[in-house]
Write an enzyme that holds these catalytic residues in place. Structure first.
Site, PDB file in Angstrom:
ATOM      1  CD  GLU A  85     -38.623 -84.500  -9.902  1.00  0.00           C
ATOM      2  OE1 GLU A  85     -38.845 -85.714  -9.649  1.00  0.00           O
ATOM      3  OE2 GLU A  85     -39.296 -83.581  -9.407  1.00  0.00           O
ATOM      4  CB  SER A 465     -80.489 -49.539 -44.972  1.00  0.00           C
ATOM      5  OG  SER A 465     -81.733 -48.955 -44.663  1.00  0.00           O
TER       6      SER A 465
END
Length: 787
Positions: A85, A465
């Site tokens: 950069e 159950s």
């Protein structure tokens, strides 16, 4: 003379223009924002949801950012960014005159405006103070701001701002977020090749993205590695090693296991915080520490997803509609990769596209595979239940409806790939601390990305159950004992609250055993015993009893069918109710948030505020502490539930080779829902399996065969090796009873056994002292008296 006057005029004009430009630039310069405020910049940070150990589960926000200081950025990563950069960053004053000259030359030669010549300082100026529009006026402002920034803060401070602000694609703002998003790593864990790839993203986060465009990303990476070599940042050996390093992204590692497993509890936490604090939570860097254990959460998700996949084979090949991507594959690889990305499931399977078919062999292409791979379906008998039964031919993909270009799912074996599918059945698993009510693990479905519906807290299903232990506990509280005999025989009753005039309940096995002791009835899950208990106690009385466990009584029928589990409960509600058994009858409020901090690590919600926030999310499950039954009843019921595991419907759990586990299976009418809720002294876990569409189809199995294997796998992974028994209350005594009558035995001990009783509810004064010998005799007698 005329020439002299012309020169004077020109000179005068140029001076005036220069003065105007100078004044204009001076005006712009002194109109600039106060760049010294960059020293005190605060970043928009996401909401983070973490485990109790501080491990990140998921973050929420428009941006994903992890602020760092410059000393946390490795040297090689700094150099990778600089050679890419801004190579003269440490020597220029904020603007690179050489770069500007190059850009002007290109402008004059081509007539096109291009962004070139932006230094890192100029990028910081643009990202903090300016927009993205490309105009000469903005460029002038950018240059002036860069000069001002360089005069106000140091180079390292500028770099730090850059590393925290710049967009790296894939929702990542800042280098630390990029490292986590792409590689699931910290900056210190990155390799040189990974640093170079990240360094190539700021210039074009879309074009150079390794997920959407891996070829371009690798080419950009290699270019940056070459620059790093030329500048002496890395040596030849490091360069050569980095060039051949494979690209292993976060998605290829199935994201993080914690992220993949914890999205339901993370989203539940997010909703809770938004209700309490508002949408600002997405921007202020708030960290929420949950009560979730990282290891338990990962194990819970693995147990559920693997269990659902194993069960799914019983249902066979679905033949469900699959997306065809052949057009994109041939003409738009970038769009194809995006589609395939969306098809991924972060479990142990991956999406693949069929590129060729040869009978029972598929050639498939997957994301991140360097080449297509073969998958044979010829010996996969589960695909067609009748295929392997005497059929000497070979399975053909055409018979399964698989076509070229379709997406299928693949499971990776040790040396081969095999075909699989996303299960139709869904499930949920909840694990609670038995003594505090804290959620230690919660999974609300197979895959959050495909369904945000959190079945652990939102799915209300018939427990069958699995809810019977609560009815038995109510009976013992009302004077029944485990030796009380109840008639297991046919019954025809007028159900005045129901839709039918007559009700004829049956046992699952269609067998009636006559008078049977309560312990035997619990072990064998006799329906007619439950009906008679609830009928004797009264429906309204039992509903009130259930309320003390945190069960939503508004979802329970006001009829005797409630005794068979025809009401509705969520997995979390049932798990919470079961905490009463190992916790001396006490039900604690459910909680899952332990601490809420701001970005500086300061607590922003006290205990009361956190509990109120949780209550707004789950008002019933977070209700106050309740003594639902006596400690003696809880202990007696726990002993019965241990026998369910040892001798009854929960026998599969004996594969864990432990004697400190307890639980109850449950299956609703027509096998629509399968349950197992069980515990040891410290951890209660409930598992539910079923289809989201209740009317879609029955399960191919009952709770013991569908839900219990998931429970067993999870508990086998998370329970400590040291076994922990539930503490016995002082008022528990053991009395020798006759096996047939359930009455105390005084003389002949031939047909006798020991049974537990609450001292306040003894059938006789003949008490067997609680000695070690008596306990051992009790164990032996129970093994000898299965049913």
């Amino acid at each position: 003379m005329c020439v002299s006057k012309l020169l004077i005029c020109v000179w005068s004009f140029l001076v005036r223009v220069l003065i105007i430009i100078t004044l204009f630039l001076a005006y712009l310069y002194f109109s600039l924002p106060n760049v010294s405020n960059l020293r005190y910049v605060s970043y928009q940070e996401p909401l983070e949801v973490l485990t109790r150990e501080g491990q990140l589960i998921e973050s929420f926000g428009k941006v994903h950012r992890i602020p760092i200081t410059i000393d946390q950025v490795p040297h090689h990563l700094i150099q990778a960014i600089l050679v890419t950069e801004d190579q003269r960053f440490y020597v220029h004053p904020g603007i690179d005159l050489i770069g500007i000259g190059r850009a002007l030359r290109e402008l004059l030669s081509t007539g096109e405006k291009r962004q070139g010549a932006s230094t890192i300082t100029m990028q910081v100026a643009r990202n903090f103070f300016l927009g993205r529009e490309k105009t000469y006026f903005r460029k002038i402002n950018e240059i002036l701001l860069a000069l001002a920034i360089e005069r106000s803060i140091s180079k390292d401070e500028i770099l730090e701002l850059y590393f925290n602000k710049i967009y790296f694609g894939h929702r990542a703002y800042g280098i630390a977020a990029a490292a986590r998003n792409y590689y699931d790593k910290t900056l210190a864990e990155l390799s040189i090749a990974e640093m170079a790839m990240l360094a190539g993203l700021p210039k074009s986060p879309s074009r150079n993205n390794p997920i959407g465009n891996p070829k371009a990303a690798i080419a950009r990476r290699d270019l940056i590695l070459g620059k790093m070599l030329d500048k002496g940042v890395i040596d030849q050996q490091s360069y050569a090693k980095a060039l051949v390093e494979p690209v292993v992204l976060k998605v290829e590692k199935k994201a993080s296991q914690l992220y993949a497993s914890g999205r339901y509890i993370a989203d539940m936490t997010r909703q809770t915080l938004v209700k309490a604090l508002g949408p600002k939570v997405y921007e202020e860097g708030i960290k929420v520490y949950t009560t979730v254990s990282a290891d338990k959460q990962i194990s819970a998700a693995r147990a559920l997803t693997e269990g659902l996949s194993q069960y799914d084979r019983k249902e066979g090949w679905h033949g469900q509609k699959r997306e065809n991507l052949s057009g994109l594959y041939d003409h738009d690889q970038k769009a194809w990769r995006k589609k395939m990305w969306l098809e991924q499931v972060p479990n142990e399977i991956s999406a693949a596209m069929v590129v060729d078919i040869n009978g029972g062999v598929l050639l498939v292409d997957r994301l991140f595979d360097s080449a297509c791979r073969y998958v044979s379906i010829e010996n996969e008998c589960w695909l067609s239940p009748n295929w392997c039964r005497g059929n000497t031919g070979r399975m053909d993909a055409e018979e399964l409806g698989i076509k070229l270009g379709e997406v299928v799912y693949i499971k990776e074996g040790e040396d081969h790939l095999s075909i699989t599918q996303i299960p139709r059945a869904q499930g949920a698993l909840v694990a609670l601390n038995a003594h505090s009510g804290e959620i230690e693990a919660l999974v609300g479905g197979y895959h959050f990305g495909r369904s945000h519906f959190n079945r652990a807290i939102q799915a209300f299903r018939q427990p069958g159950s699995a809810i019977k232990p609560l009815f038995y506990a109510a009976a013992i509280e009302k004077g029944y004992t485990m030796a009380t005999k109840v008639n297991d025989s046919p019954i025809v009753m007028e159900d005045i609250h129901g839709e039918n005039d007559l009700w004829r309940p049956k046992n699952v096995d269609h067998v009636f055993k006559g008078p049977i002791r309560l312990r035997q009835a619990l072990i064998q899950s006799r329906n007619l015993v439950s009906v008679r208990i609830v009928n004797d106690l009264g429906v309204d009385s039992v509903r009130g009893f259930l309320e003390g466990f945190g069960i939503d009584v508004s979802k329970q029928p006001q009829t005797l069918s409630m005794s068979l589990g025809s009401g509705l409960v969520s997995p979390l509600q049932l798990a919470r109710a079961f905490t009463a058994f190992p916790n001396h009858g006490v039900v604690e409020p459910v909680s899952w948030i332990s601490r809420v901090e701001n970005s500086r690590g300061e607590a922003i919600m006290d205990e009361e505020a956190i509990r109120q926030a949780e209550k707004s999310m789950l008002p019933l499950e977070t209700q106050s502490r309740s003594q639902s039954m006596s400690p003696e009843t809880a202990y007696i019921m726990a002993s019965g539930l241990r026998d369910v595991v040892r001798f009854g419907t929960g026998r599969l759990a004996n594969s864990l080779n432990r004697n400190d586990i307890y639980g109850k299976t449950g299956t609703s009418n027509d096998q629509i829902d399968a349950w197992f809720s069980g515990f040891n002294a410290d951890l209660v876990t409930t598992v539910w399996v079923g289809h989201d569409d209740k009317a879609a189809k029955s399960l191919k199995g009952v709770g013991a065969r569908v839900a219990l294997p998931i429970w067993t796998k999870f508990m086998g992974e998370v329970l400590p090796k040291e076994q922990r028994q539930i503490e016995e209350p002082d008022n528990i005594v053991r009395v020798r009873i006759n096996r047939d009558t359930g009455l105390p035995v005084k003389g002949d001990l031939t047909n006798s056994m020991l049974e537990m009783f609450n001292k306040a509810n003894l059938p006789s004064d003949e008490i067997v002292e609680k000695t070690q010998e008596a306990s051992e005799e009790y164990e032996f007698s129970m093994r000898d008296d299965l049913f």
